[in-house]
Write a protein that holds these residues in place. Structure first.
Motif, PDB file in Angstrom:
ATOM      1  N   LEU A   1      26.845   9.066  87.847  1.00 62.21           N
ATOM      2  CA  LEU A   1      28.302   9.174  87.744  1.00 62.21           C
ATOM      3  C   LEU A   1      28.711  10.149  86.641  1.00 62.21           C
ATOM      4  N   ILE A   2      28.030  10.067  85.512  1.00 61.74           N
ATOM      5  CA  ILE A   2      28.334  10.951  84.384  1.00 61.74           C
ATOM      6  C   ILE A   2      27.797  12.357  84.634  1.00 61.74           C
ATOM      7  N   GLY A   3      26.692  12.446  85.364  1.00 56.52           N
ATOM      8  CA  GLY A   3      26.096  13.743  85.642  1.00 56.52           C
ATOM      9  C   GLY A   3      24.985  14.108  84.674  1.00 56.52           C
ATOM     10  N   ILE A   4      24.314  13.096  84.148  1.00 57.15           N
ATOM     11  CA  ILE A   4      23.200  13.329  83.229  1.00 57.15           C
ATOM     12  C   ILE A   4      21.976  12.576  83.732  1.00 57.15           C
ATOM     13  N   SER A   5      20.834  12.831  83.117  1.00 55.96           N
ATOM     14  CA  SER A   5      19.607  12.137  83.517  1.00 55.96           C
ATOM     15  C   SER A   5      19.584  10.729  82.932  1.00 55.96           C
ATOM     16  N   VAL A   6      18.728   9.896  83.487  1.00 52.10           N
ATOM     17  CA  VAL A   6      18.567   8.540  82.981  1.00 52.10           C
ATOM     18  C   VAL A   6      18.060   8.584  81.534  1.00 52.10           C
TER      19      VAL A   6
ATOM     20  N   LEU B   1      33.344   9.388  77.987  1.00 52.11           N
ATOM     21  CA  LEU B   1      33.749  10.706  78.473  1.00 52.11           C
ATOM     22  C   LEU B   1      34.970  11.231  77.724  1.00 52.11           C
ATOM     23  N   ARG B   2      35.929  10.357  77.419  1.00 55.19           N
ATOM     24  CA  ARG B   2      37.106  10.779  76.658  1.00 55.19           C
ATOM     25  C   ARG B   2      36.722  11.191  75.236  1.00 55.19           C
ATOM     26  N   SER B   3      35.825  10.432  74.615  1.00 53.43           N
ATOM     27  CA  SER B   3      35.493  10.713  73.218  1.00 53.43           C
ATOM     28  C   SER B   3      34.603  11.933  73.059  1.00 53.43           C
ATOM     29  N   THR B   4      33.937  12.350  74.111  1.00 52.73           N
ATOM     30  CA  THR B   4      33.044  13.506  74.020  1.00 52.73           C
ATOM     31  C   THR B   4      33.540  14.712  74.804  1.00 52.73           C
ATOM     32  N   SER B   5      34.768  14.633  75.288  1.00 49.44           N
ATOM     33  CA  SER B   5      35.272  15.718  76.137  1.00 49.44           C
ATOM     34  C   SER B   5      35.640  16.971  75.350  1.00 49.44           C
ATOM     35  N   GLY B   6      35.916  16.841  74.069  1.00 40.45           N
ATOM     36  CA  GLY B   6      36.288  17.997  73.261  1.00 40.45           C
ATOM     37  C   GLY B   6      37.778  18.243  73.244  1.00 40.45           C
ATOM     38  N   THR B   7      38.532  17.603  74.123  1.00 37.95           N
ATOM     39  CA  THR B   7      39.986  17.728  74.126  1.00 37.95           C
ATOM     40  C   THR B   7      40.571  16.390  73.732  1.00 37.95           C
ATOM     41  N   SER B   8      41.676  16.401  73.029  1.00 39.00           N
ATOM     42  CA  SER B   8      42.291  15.147  72.572  1.00 39.00           C
ATOM     43  C   SER B   8      43.534  14.835  73.335  1.00 39.00           C
TER      44      SER B   8
ATOM     45  N   SER C   1      32.602   0.282  83.548  1.00 35.30           N
ATOM     46  CA  SER C   1      33.283   1.532  83.894  1.00 35.30           C
ATOM     47  C   SER C   1      34.224   1.964  82.766  1.00 35.30           C
ATOM     48  N   GLU C   2      34.815   0.988  82.053  1.00 35.49           N
ATOM     49  CA  GLU C   2      35.672   1.322  80.915  1.00 35.49           C
ATOM     50  C   GLU C   2      34.877   2.003  79.809  1.00 35.49           C
ATOM     51  N   GLU C   3      33.628   1.570  79.612  1.00 34.46           N
ATOM     52  CA  GLU C   3      32.771   2.171  78.593  1.00 34.46           C
ATOM     53  C   GLU C   3      32.415   3.610  78.964  1.00 34.46           C
ATOM     54  N   ILE C   4      32.177   3.851  80.240  1.00 32.35           N
ATOM     55  CA  ILE C   4      31.899   5.217  80.704  1.00 32.35           C
ATOM     56  C   ILE C   4      33.118   6.099  80.473  1.00 32.35           C
ATOM     57  N   ASP C   5      34.297   5.581  80.820  1.00 33.98           N
ATOM     58  CA  ASP C   5      35.535   6.337  80.601  1.00 33.98           C
ATOM     59  C   ASP C   5      35.749   6.636  79.120  1.00 33.98           C
ATOM     60  N   ARG C   6      35.519   5.633  78.254  1.00 30.04           N
ATOM     61  CA  ARG C   6      35.675   5.825  76.817  1.00 30.04           C
ATOM     62  C   ARG C   6      34.719   6.893  76.303  1.00 30.04           C
TER      63      ARG C   6
END
Length: 102
Positions: free
Chosen positions: A58-63, A95-102, A88-93
Motif C-alpha cells: 500500500l505504501i509502495g515500499i519493500s517489507v 505518510l503525512r509526517s514524511t510527505s515533506g509538505t505541511s 490504516s490511520e497509522e499508515i496515513d499518519r
C-alpha cells in the motif's frame, strides 16, 4: 458468512448477472461464484488494518523497509495478535509526517 446473510446484503442478486454466471452445472461452480461475490463485498468495505506485506504494498515500499521503519519507531504496529498488523490511520499518519509538505 451464510447464504442468507449474503442474500440480505444483496450479494446474491443474480438478476443482474449474465446467465453463464447464474447457471452452473455443478456445485463447485456455484460455490466459486459465491466466493467471488463474498470477496467483492469485502473489497468494498474499508480496511482498518493491514498485514505487513499488505501495508508495504500500500505504501509502495519493500517489507524490509517497512520493518526498518517499525524498528526506528516511524510506524507503530499493533502486536495484540499473532500477526503484526498496522492500522490504516497509522499508515496515513506516517505518510503525512514524511510527505515533506505541511
Amino acid at each position: 458468512m451464510t447464504i442468507n446473510t449474503l442474500e440480505k446484503q444483496g450479494a446474491l442478486n443474480f438478476q443482474s448477472r449474465p446467465v453463464s454466471e447464474t447457471l452452473c452445472a455443478n456445485k463447485d461452480c456455484n460455490l466459486s461464484i459465491l466466493a467471488s461475490r463474498k470477496n467483492e463485498i469485502y473489497a468494498q468495505q474499508e480496511r482498518r488494518a493491514y498485514k505487513i506485506r499488505e501495508a508495504a504494498d500500500l505504501i509502495g515500499i519493500s517489507v524490509t523497509s517497512l520493518r526498518r521503519a517499525i524498528t526506528r519507531g516511524l510506524i507503530k504496529p499493533s502486536r495484540a495478535f499473532r500477526h503484526v498488523i498496522i492500522a490504516s490511520e497509522e499508515i496515513d499518519r506516517f505518510l503525512r509526517s514524511t510527505s515533506g509538505t505541511s
